[in-house]
Design a protein around this motif. Structure first.
Motif, PDB file in Angstrom:
ATOM      1  N   GLU A  65      34.514   2.116 -25.971  1.00  0.00           N
ATOM      2  CA  GLU A  65      34.429   1.741 -24.446  1.00  0.00           C
ATOM      3  C   GLU A  65      33.164   2.042 -23.583  1.00  0.00           C
ATOM      4  O   GLU A  65      33.153   1.164 -22.532  1.00  0.00           O
ATOM      5  CB  GLU A  65      35.487   3.245 -24.000  1.00  0.00           C
ATOM      6  N   LYS A 115      43.190  -2.989 -23.440  1.00  0.00           N
ATOM      7  CA  LYS A 115      43.731  -2.081 -22.447  1.00  0.00           C
ATOM      8  C   LYS A 115      43.793  -2.896 -21.125  1.00  0.00           C
ATOM      9  O   LYS A 115      43.156  -3.886 -20.710  1.00  0.00           O
ATOM     10  CB  LYS A 115      42.670  -0.844 -22.221  1.00  0.00           C
ATOM     11  N   SER A 126      36.107   5.120 -30.831  1.00  0.00           N
ATOM     12  CA  SER A 126      36.675   4.498 -29.462  1.00  0.00           C
ATOM     13  C   SER A 126      35.874   4.790 -28.414  1.00  0.00           C
ATOM     14  O   SER A 126      35.896   3.926 -27.506  1.00  0.00           O
ATOM     15  CB  SER A 126      38.029   5.194 -29.404  1.00  0.00           C
ATOM     16  N   PHE A 148      41.020  -1.960 -28.383  1.00  0.00           N
ATOM     17  CA  PHE A 148      40.723  -1.173 -27.397  1.00  0.00           C
ATOM     18  C   PHE A 148      40.570  -2.470 -26.162  1.00  0.00           C
ATOM     19  O   PHE A 148      40.555  -2.184 -24.870  1.00  0.00           O
ATOM     20  CB  PHE A 148      39.231  -0.729 -27.353  1.00  0.00           C
TER      21      PHE A 148
END
Length: 133
Positions: free
Chosen positions: A91, A46, A87, A43
């Motif tokens: 985030e 990104k 997830s 993640f």
């Protein structure tokens, strides 16, 4: 046109099994820990997070936040998707870390500007370039 199904870096079925084991024993297995680390690392790659110098802090905070949220996952719910839940948790942890770092940067910049202005007024030393005067 969409993403191919079945090509996961963390298998959702294995993740669900590991979470069931965790919720019954209260012990995070090595497999579950590795999956949490993998989710956080992937993640953080990104496009909007990858060029920060404090990426390790992102990953550490995300893992910590995911571990604290493991008990809140309701695996008995028919539409439960633990990967999505983790997830989103990841985030949110990264965004919170970004906000904290941006706050520190603003405070540092304001203090630096204040002290340079004080030195300019008291000492008569100019820190501006010649073309700005």
């Amino acid at each position: 046109m969409g993403r191919k199904r079945g090509n996961y870096y963390v298998n959702p079925d294995d993740l669900k099994e590991d979470l069931l084991e965790y919720q019954s024993t209260g012990i995070i297995s090595t497999e579950l820990g590795n999956k949490l680390i993998l989710i956080a690392e992937r993640f953080s790659r990104k496009w909007n997070f990858k060029n920060y110098s404090y990426k390790d802090d992102f990953i550490g905070d995300a893992i910590l936040r995911m571990v604290t949220q493991l008990d809140k996952i309701d695996l008995s719910h028919p539409k439960c998707n633990p990967f999505t839940y983790l997830s989103i948790t990841c985030e949110n942890a990264i965004k919170a870390n970004l906000n904290k770092e941006n706050k520190y940067k603003r405070v540092k910049d304001n203090l630096t500007e204040y002290f340079f202005n004080e030195i300019e007024q008291n000492e008569g030393i100019s820190f501006k370039k010649n073309d700005e005067e």
